[in-house]
Design a protein around this motif. Structure first.
Motif, PDB file in Angstrom:
ATOM      1  N   MET A   1       0.799  -1.233   0.204  1.00  0.00           N
ATOM      2  CA  MET A   1      -0.078   0.039  -0.042  1.00  0.00           C
ATOM      3  C   MET A   1       0.893   1.327   0.055  1.00  0.00           C
ATOM      4  O   MET A   1       1.718   1.239   0.699  1.00  0.00           O
ATOM      5  N   GLY A   2       0.437   2.142  -0.744  1.00  0.00           N
ATOM      6  CA  GLY A   2       1.447   3.397  -1.069  1.00  0.00           C
ATOM      7  C   GLY A   2       1.192   4.427   0.035  1.00  0.00           C
ATOM      8  O   GLY A   2       0.324   4.184   0.843  1.00  0.00           O
ATOM      9  N   ALA A   3       2.103   5.488   0.091  1.00  0.00           N
ATOM     10  CA  ALA A   3       2.110   6.449   1.099  1.00  0.00           C
ATOM     11  C   ALA A   3       0.879   7.201   0.558  1.00  0.00           C
ATOM     12  O   ALA A   3       0.483   7.322  -0.560  1.00  0.00           O
ATOM     13  N   PRO A   4       0.267   7.705   1.783  1.00  0.00           N
ATOM     14  CA  PRO A   4      -0.935   8.603   1.537  1.00  0.00           C
ATOM     15  C   PRO A   4      -0.617   9.695   0.720  1.00  0.00           C
ATOM     16  O   PRO A   4       0.477  10.424   0.971  1.00  0.00           O
ATOM     17  N   LEU A   5      -1.534  10.437   0.118  1.00  0.00           N
ATOM     18  CA  LEU A   5      -1.429  11.763  -0.720  1.00  0.00           C
ATOM     19  C   LEU A   5      -1.411  12.788   0.167  1.00  0.00           C
ATOM     20  O   LEU A   5      -2.156  12.850   1.186  1.00  0.00           O
ATOM     21  N   PRO A   6      -0.564  13.916   0.094  1.00  0.00           N
ATOM     22  CA  PRO A   6      -0.407  14.726   0.811  1.00  0.00           C
ATOM     23  C   PRO A   6      -1.601  15.776   0.610  1.00  0.00           C
ATOM     24  O   PRO A   6      -2.425  15.727  -0.369  1.00  0.00           O
ATOM     25  N   SER A   7      -2.086  16.330   1.942  1.00  0.00           N
ATOM     26  CA  SER A   7      -3.292  17.238   1.716  1.00  0.00           C
ATOM     27  C   SER A   7      -2.970  18.373   0.812  1.00  0.00           C
ATOM     28  O   SER A   7      -1.708  18.830   0.532  1.00  0.00           O
ATOM     29  N   ARG A   8      -3.804  19.181   0.298  1.00  0.00           N
ATOM     30  CA  ARG A   8      -3.755  20.395  -0.483  1.00  0.00           C
ATOM     31  C   ARG A   8      -2.741  21.382   0.143  1.00  0.00           C
ATOM     32  O   ARG A   8      -2.034  22.199  -0.405  1.00  0.00           O
TER      33      ARG A   8
END
Length: 229
Positions: A1-8
């Motif tokens: 499972m990849g790293a979570p996407l950054p918030s805006r």
């Protein structure tokens, strides 16, 4: 499972930090010596390059020095004086009308509020924000020009399309102490690397965090079109 996407918000902070390192001297590129010259230069810069405006205003500011000079000018002559500028006929009318309003309603001084500035003919939020920021050191918003519009969407910081909606979105995402400089950083990068039609993603310091980077995406998120369209 990849790293979570950054918030805006995290994305914006990363973009700003990297661009500050790349463009430590980023600032406004229009030439002016007072608030009236700033107003004139920004009005002329709409859909025109700052370089072209600076070339034109070098002589214009010698001939027209006060609001009265613009207000009393023959509009056809004023239009001819700025004839290398896009939409020079309309802009000559804007300058003459705005100067008349400045004299009649503001004692000859360029106003210092968003509401009063946007009542001047040819002045919208983008122009008013520039005047407030660089004429009065008042930061009430973010200047959204074509570079800021394009890069903010490409970088995944906003999904809005209209400049007004983009600005309102960015005000909630970009740290307030960076509102003024966010514009100049993105303009610098948009001119140097992330151009509209042929961005140099290989040389881009943001390529690894840009969802639109060539190789990571076949589509320019700013336009929704394939890169080779």
């Amino acid at each position: 499972m990849g790293a979570p996407l950054p918030s805006r918000e995290e994305q914006a902070e990363e973009v700003i930090e990297r661009l500050w390192e790349e463009y430590p001297d980023a600032t406004i590129s229009l030439n002016f010596e007072n608030r009236l010259e700033l107003l004139v230069a920004v009005v002329l810069s709409a859909q025109c390059t700052d370089e072209r405006v600076n070339t034109e205003t070098a002589e214009l500011f010698e001939k027209y020095r006060t609001p009265e000079d613009y207000a009393n000018a023959d509009v056809d002559e004023l239009s001819e004086d700025i004839n290398s500028i896009t939409y020079h006929n309309s802009k000559a009318d804007y300058l003459k009308s705005s100067a008349q309003t400045i004299i009649e309603e503001h004692d000859g001084e360029v106003p210092d509020t968003m509401d009063e500035l946007t009542e001047l003919k040819g002045v919208g939020r983008k122009t008013a924000n520039v005047i407030l920021q660089h004429g009065y050191d008042l930061v009430e918003g973010i200047v959204v020009d074509t570079h800021v519009q394009r890069l903010s969407r490409r970088l995944g910081i906003t999904e809005e399309e209209r400049p007004e909606a983009i600005e309102q979105d960015l005000l909630d995402i970009v740290p307030e102490d960076e509102w003024k400089w966010y514009t100049h950083l993105l303009i610098s990068h948009g001119r140097a690397v992330c151009t509209a039609r042929n961005p140099d993603c290989e040389a881009c310091v943001l390529a690894d965090v840009c969802p639109s980077a060539k190789g990571d995406s076949d589509v320019d998120l700013a336009s929704g079109e394939p890169w080779d369209a």
